[in-house]
Design an enzyme around this catalytic site. Structure first.
Site, short mmCIF file in Angstrom:
data_model
loop_
_atom_site.label_atom_id
_atom_site.label_comp_id
_atom_site.label_asym_id
_atom_site.label_seq_id
_atom_site.Cartn_x
_atom_site.Cartn_y
_atom_site.Cartn_z
N TYR A 166 -2.46 -6.74 2.50
CA TYR A 166 -1.47 -5.49 2.56
C TYR A 166 -0.16 -6.89 1.65
CZ TYR A 166 2.92 -2.60 2.68
OH TYR A 166 4.07 -1.79 2.40
N LYS B 199 1.83 -7.54 -2.00
CA LYS B 199 3.22 -7.24 -2.19
C LYS B 199 3.29 -8.83 -2.26
CE LYS B 199 3.57 -2.84 -1.16
NZ LYS B 199 3.44 -1.38 -1.86
N SER C 172 7.43 -4.16 -1.25
CA SER C 172 7.62 -3.98 0.39
C SER C 172 8.26 -5.59 0.84
CB SER C 172 6.84 -3.97 1.18
OG SER C 172 6.97 -4.61 3.12
#
Length: 233
Positions: A128, A132, A115
């Site tokens: 998150y 990533k 991402s």
């Protein structure tokens, strides 16, 4: 400059076994549609799939991901664990299972779906973003290791789409097409939209106040648990 003006040569994936994880929706589903157009043999892995049932996979798209938007103190311990299990540890286990057959042939392609949050942090997404960042590091480390081992026939691509809403991009068609183009041209880092690459390079040199203004202008919104209450951020 030559690469900018002359299109990269595209390879054929016809007849290759392509494994796509998280193929039930979003990027995974659209990527499956695009790969199918190129006459590949698809294995769509949404929950479980046994390797011996499909043979030696040549292309794997590690797409499965999860996100729990919340401030750190409101994030449950099991949500943090699940985020890392899916978003980074899954890359390790799948790659370790499929890499040996690729190394025997010195042929294959591994796609790490990360991402833009693997390069740039967003508030209320600490687990998150951290997972990533780890995925981007996994991509770079694996690429370096395969080169050191002389397995240059195995290509590694890292897909970094912009974060939107609940962690799943709302433009999967664009992302899937960019991904396929990146696979066929053996592109190492694939940003969607492509201008993100320029912005990420510039942020290393721009003052922090200017970057803060740009971040506010992006107006990224999603539902997150803030102070144990669901709010739009």
């Amino acid at each position: 400059m030559v690469k900018f003006f002359i299109p990269r040569r595209r390879k054929s994936v016809a007849g290759e076994i392509v494994l796509i994880t998280g193929a039930g929706h979003g990027i995974g589903r659209q990527t499956a549609y695009e790969i199918a157009k190129r006459q590949s043999r698809l294995v769509l892995w949404y929950i479980n799939k046994v390797k011996k049932e499909v043979g030696d996979v040549i292309i794997v798209v590690n797409n499965a991901g999860t996100v729990y938007p919340a401030d750190l103190l409101s994030t449950k311990d099991e949500e943090i664990t699940k985020t890392f299990e899916v978003n980074i540890l899954g890359h390790f286990w799948i790659t370790k299972a499929l890499l040996p057959s690729m190394m025997e042939r010195n042929h294959g392609h591994i796609v790490i779906v990360a991402s833009v949050c693997g390069h740039k942090v967003i508030a209320y997404l600490i687990p998150y973003c951290s997972s990533k960042f780890a995925a981007v590091g996994f991509h770079r480390g694996l690429e370096s290791e395969l080169e050191a081992l002389g397995k240059t026939g195995i290509k590694i691509s890292c897909l970094c789409p912009v974060f939107v809403n609940t962690g799943f991009t709302k433009n999967p068609n664009e992302v899937a097409k960019s991904l396929i183009d990146g696979i066929l041209t053996n592109k190492k880092m694939i940003f969607v939209p492509s201008y993100l690459n320029i912005f990420l390079m510039l942020q290393k040199f721009l003052p922090e106040r200017f970057l803060a203004i740009v971040n506010r202008m992006q107006n990224i919104q999603f539902k997150g648990v803030i102070g144990h209450k669901v709010k739009m951020k």
